[in-house]
Write an enzyme that holds these catalytic residues in place. Sequence first.
Site, PDB file in Angstrom:
ATOM      1  N   ASP A  52       0.821  -1.208   0.000  1.00 51.03           N
ATOM      2  CA  ASP A  52       0.000   0.000   0.000  1.00 51.03           C
ATOM      3  C   ASP A  52       0.855   1.258   0.000  1.00 51.03           C
ATOM      4  O   ASP A  52       2.076   1.211   0.178  1.00 51.03           O
ATOM      5  CB  ASP A  52      -0.907   0.017   1.235  1.00 51.03           C
ATOM      6  CG  ASP A  52      -1.951  -1.080   1.204  1.00 51.03           C
ATOM      7  OD1 ASP A  52      -2.458  -1.382   0.110  1.00 51.03           O
ATOM      8  OD2 ASP A  52      -2.258  -1.635   2.278  1.00 51.03           O
ATOM      9  N   TYR A 110       6.947  -9.948   6.643  1.00 56.32           N
ATOM     10  CA  TYR A 110       6.805  -8.512   6.892  1.00 56.32           C
ATOM     11  C   TYR A 110       7.428  -8.158   8.237  1.00 56.32           C
ATOM     12  O   TYR A 110       7.480  -8.989   9.149  1.00 56.32           O
ATOM     13  CB  TYR A 110       5.331  -8.100   6.926  1.00 56.32           C
ATOM     14  CG  TYR A 110       4.642  -8.070   5.588  1.00 56.32           C
ATOM     15  CD1 TYR A 110       4.545  -6.884   4.864  1.00 56.32           C
ATOM     16  CD2 TYR A 110       4.066  -9.216   5.052  1.00 56.32           C
ATOM     17  CE1 TYR A 110       3.893  -6.847   3.645  1.00 56.32           C
ATOM     18  CE2 TYR A 110       3.417  -9.193   3.830  1.00 56.32           C
ATOM     19  CZ  TYR A 110       3.331  -7.998   3.137  1.00 56.32           C
ATOM     20  OH  TYR A 110       2.691  -7.970   1.922  1.00 56.32           O
TER      21      TYR A 110
END
Length: 256
Positions: A52, A110
């Site tokens: 994003d 992540y």
Amino acid sequence: MRYALGVEYDGSDFRGWQNLGEGGPSVQASLEQALSSVADTPLQVVCAGRTDAGVHGQCQVVHFDTDVVRDPRAWMLGTTTRLPRSIAVRWCVPVADDFHARFSARARRYRYRLLNREVRPALDRQTLSWERRALDETLMHAAGQALIGENDFSAFRSVQCQALHARRELQSLQVSRQGEVIEVAVQGNAFLHHMVRNIVGSLILVGSGEKPVEWIAELLAGRDRTVAGPTAPPQGLVFLGPLYPDNWHLPAEVTL
């Protein structure tokens, strides 16, 4: 010929990975433009996982197909010189025609980092989130273990998520502290839209003492996004990269 690239980027100046054709620069559009310049013909890439706006990538993996003959080092250096300073191609390797950056991956990793002190960050404000309330990382870690395994993560998916279902396998979740910085590291087979940031937002409420450790397990079982914590800001999140079986002969950092 199919090539795989390892791409590093600072997502601060981009509206995300995906090229949607309007609304500001994307990492994908910048990379495709640079690659096309090296090839002197239009090229398109496929990535392992979209990020994003404001989210960074340490080793995003992409593949592209071309009939243009170039040495892998020429693809790497030639493309990087044509990219904004916030994007770099770290490596380039030829791969089999059936390799797929997304579908060949077996896991994705992540890392979320937040500065836990009274005063907001100045130097690292684009790569660190910030929480002024004192957080107990041991409570956050303990709470997060309830998420390990294959589960329905509806409580942690964005309302804009377009995935067909919410079942994902979270393989590991570690919360640690180095001085004033708390780090949440996760690995899973795949992730839903905003899933990592929503998990972190809920863990922060546990770390602050606002919610008990057991609350995370209750959220998971309840499958209701509206009662979970807020979405953590994007700048603290880095896509470390995917992991592939060793038969693809990729660099060690993206190989299981």
